[in-house]
Design a protein around this motif. Structure first.
Motif, mmCIF file in Angstrom:
data_model
loop_
_atom_site.group_PDB
_atom_site.id
_atom_site.type_symbol
_atom_site.label_atom_id
_atom_site.label_comp_id
_atom_site.label_asym_id
_atom_site.label_seq_id
_atom_site.Cartn_x
_atom_site.Cartn_y
_atom_site.Cartn_z
ATOM 1 N N LEU A 1 61.218 55.936 45.059
ATOM 2 C CA LEU A 1 62.226 55.906 46.216
ATOM 3 C C LEU A 1 62.793 54.571 46.534
ATOM 4 N N ALA A 2 62.105 53.675 46.752
ATOM 5 C CA ALA A 2 62.512 52.307 47.126
ATOM 6 C C ALA A 2 63.161 51.496 46.102
ATOM 7 N N THR A 3 62.857 51.739 45.016
ATOM 8 C CA THR A 3 63.499 50.965 43.684
ATOM 9 C C THR A 3 64.973 51.690 43.780
ATOM 10 N N LEU B 1 71.930 50.525 46.608
ATOM 11 C CA LEU B 1 72.580 49.577 47.573
ATOM 12 C C LEU B 1 73.316 48.353 46.896
ATOM 13 N N ILE B 2 72.559 47.709 45.932
ATOM 14 C CA ILE B 2 73.073 46.630 45.353
ATOM 15 C C ILE B 2 74.137 46.750 44.454
ATOM 16 N N MET B 3 74.066 48.097 43.608
ATOM 17 C CA MET B 3 75.106 48.341 42.878
ATOM 18 C C MET B 3 76.358 48.696 43.804
ATOM 19 N N ARG B 4 76.208 49.266 44.864
ATOM 20 C CA ARG B 4 77.508 49.351 45.940
ATOM 21 C C ARG B 4 77.994 48.367 46.120
#
Length: 125
Positions: A95-97, A103-106
């Motif tokens: 879930l963390a991954t 978030l990084i993709m966004r």
């Protein structure tokens, strides 16, 4: 091709030596992979023969999981005792991954509206 195979194993050995010499908390093969990546960046590309060696490793990747599978079978009793903790760790890390990746993709892709235009591309006037 033997040269590039030697380069790969040499980077792994260098990573192990750095880990032991500097007492780093990172596994030696990971350090070796970073060294190999740095070398490829400095070289500004992947030589064709090096790519062939990498493809051969990938084609036989399943063989590299045999020792891990044997280790799991040897320690099945311990895994059974710690099953709940292992399951919680696996679900939590997954879930963390997924969350961090989203978030990084966004952040890197920029937001798009329904018309497919980036919000930064829309002018106010």
């Amino acid at each position: 091709m033997i040269f590039y195979l030697t380069v790969i194993f040499g980077c792994q050995l260098a990573g192990e030596l750095l880990k032991m010499a500097l007492e780093l908390p990172v596994p030696g093969p990971v350090i070796g992979m970073v060294l190999l990546f740095a070398g490829l960046v400095i070289h500004r590309g992947i030589p064709a023969d090096f790519a062939k060696v990498g493809d051969a490793f990938l084609a036989n990747l399943s063989l590299l999981f045999v020792p891990a599978g044997v280790g799991v079978m040897l320690h099945m009793a311990m895994i059974g005792e710690q099953g709940l903790a292992i399951s919680v760790a696996l679900v939590g890390s997954t879930l963390a991954t997924i969350s961090v990746t989203a978030l990084i993709m966004r952040a890197l892709s920029g937001r798009r509206n329904d018309d497919g235009i980036s919000e930064g591309d829309v002018s106010d006037g």
